[in-house]
Write a protein that holds these residues in place. Structure first.
Motif, PDB file in Angstrom:
ATOM      1  N   VAL A 297       0.876  -1.188   0.000  1.00  0.00           N
ATOM      2  CA  VAL A 297       0.000   0.000   0.000  1.00  0.00           C
ATOM      3  C   VAL A 297       0.900   1.219   0.000  1.00  0.00           C
ATOM      4  O   VAL A 297       1.575   1.503   0.987  1.00  0.00           O
ATOM      5  N   GLU A 301      -1.860   6.121  -0.353  1.00  0.00           N
ATOM      6  CA  GLU A 301      -3.114   5.375  -0.145  1.00  0.00           C
ATOM      7  C   GLU A 301      -3.305   4.972   1.323  1.00  0.00           C
ATOM      8  O   GLU A 301      -4.299   4.339   1.658  1.00  0.00           O
ATOM      9  N   ARG A 302      -2.355   5.330   2.160  1.00  0.00           N
ATOM     10  CA  ARG A 302      -2.453   4.937   3.564  1.00  0.00           C
ATOM     11  C   ARG A 302      -3.266   5.941   4.375  1.00  0.00           C
ATOM     12  O   ARG A 302      -3.274   7.124   4.070  1.00  0.00           O
TER      13      ARG A 302
END
Length: 304
Positions: A297, A301-302
């Motif tokens: 990830v 996108e975290r």
């Protein structure tokens, strides 16, 4: 080995712009360097250099030799360097290029840790939105975003590249939010200008994957994503963004997603290299490090 040494001399002449400078860099006399260049031309049966009183220029044959010969020399140097240092750390110069915004945001912060981990590796980082010819520019690799059109490159995927349509809340207070993709044609859209012209045909997918192509327009276009981001933040229109570029603006509410029930076709972020039979250990180490740092990830996108 004489021909390899002569080829290396020829490349040095092109890089430094004169036979005398190349000779000095290789600890040769100008006379010996000139004789070796003539020998290379004689062995190949072609003229490699146009010589004038002030400058040297590669002929068409010389340019072709430089493009393919440089890769061969670098492969040989990489192989011998790795064999010499078998079992030890990667070493030598890695030349990498990527887009200016992505490089500043996600590559630059990784470099201090990479150089702490690999103290014998030197880095030359070129940040440019120009899609460089890696061989002609002498680059070991590029980190590229989007579809890969050059089949002569070797690619390794580093992350997905999710994309969204977004604008400022201010823009939506002054304009009716689009409800279907076709509504985009009636809005101010901020258009990216790429290597193949204005990217004005926007492809939008519904939940079932059915695609709609909308020809958009607007009063502002740019070849630099930061200009479009600034314009969107200022309320000037709707833009097409990669999530990595605007994820903080979306989370902070400075930008809002348009047509959130739809999606844009996804692309990817790749590390790409010229076709080579042998990839130097230092280049593999750099790509592995970036891939490890992004993880399954990626950072953008975290956290939601």
């Amino acid at each position: 080995m004489d021909r390899i040494a002569d080829l290396n001399l020829f490349l040095r002449v092109l890089d430094l712009g004169s036979i005398s400078a190349a000779a000095r860099s290789l600890d040769l006399s100008v006379a010996v360097a000139s004789q070796r260049l003539k020998r290379l031309e004689r062995d190949l049966g072609v003229r490699l250099l146009h010589r004038t009183t002030r400058q040297l220029h590669a002929t068409a044959e010389g340019q072709a030799l430089a493009e393919r010969g440089r890769a061969l020399i670098e492969e040989l140097e990489g192989l011998t360097d790795d064999l010499r240092r078998a079992g030890s750390e990667p070493a030598g110069l890695v030349r990498v290029t990527t887009s200016a915004s992505f490089g500043r945001m996600y590559l630059s912060p990784l470099l201090p840790e990479f150089q702490r981990r690999y103290p014998l590796v030197r880095l030359s980082v070129n940040l440019s939105d120009e899609n460089l010819d890696l061989v002609a520019a002498g680059m070991d690799l590029a980190i590229r975003i989007g579809a890969l059109g050059d089949s002569s490159l070797v690619a390794r995927k580093l992350a997905d590249n999710r994309r969204v349509l977004a604008c400022s809340p201010d823009y939506l207070r002054q304009h009716t939010a689009p409800r279907v993709p076709q509504d985009l044609a009636e809005h101010e859209c901020l258009v990216l200008v790429g290597a193949h012209g204005r990217l004005e045909d926007w492809r939008v997918l519904d939940a079932a994957g059915a695609e709609t192509v909308v020809r958009v327009n607007g009063r502002l276009e740019s070849n630099f994503g930061e200009v479009l981001r600034d314009a969107a933040l200022a309320g000037l229109g709707i833009a097409h963004f990669s999530v990595w570029h605007v994820h903080e603006d979306l989370r902070a509410g400075r930008l809002v997603q348009v047509l959130p029930e739809h999606r844009l076709p996804e692309t990817a972020i790749h590390a790409v290299m010229p076709q080579r039979r042998y990839v130097p250990l230092r280049v593999r180490a750099f790509i592995d490090f970036v891939a490890e740092s992004f993880g399954d990830v990626p950072p953008w996108e975290r956290g939601g």
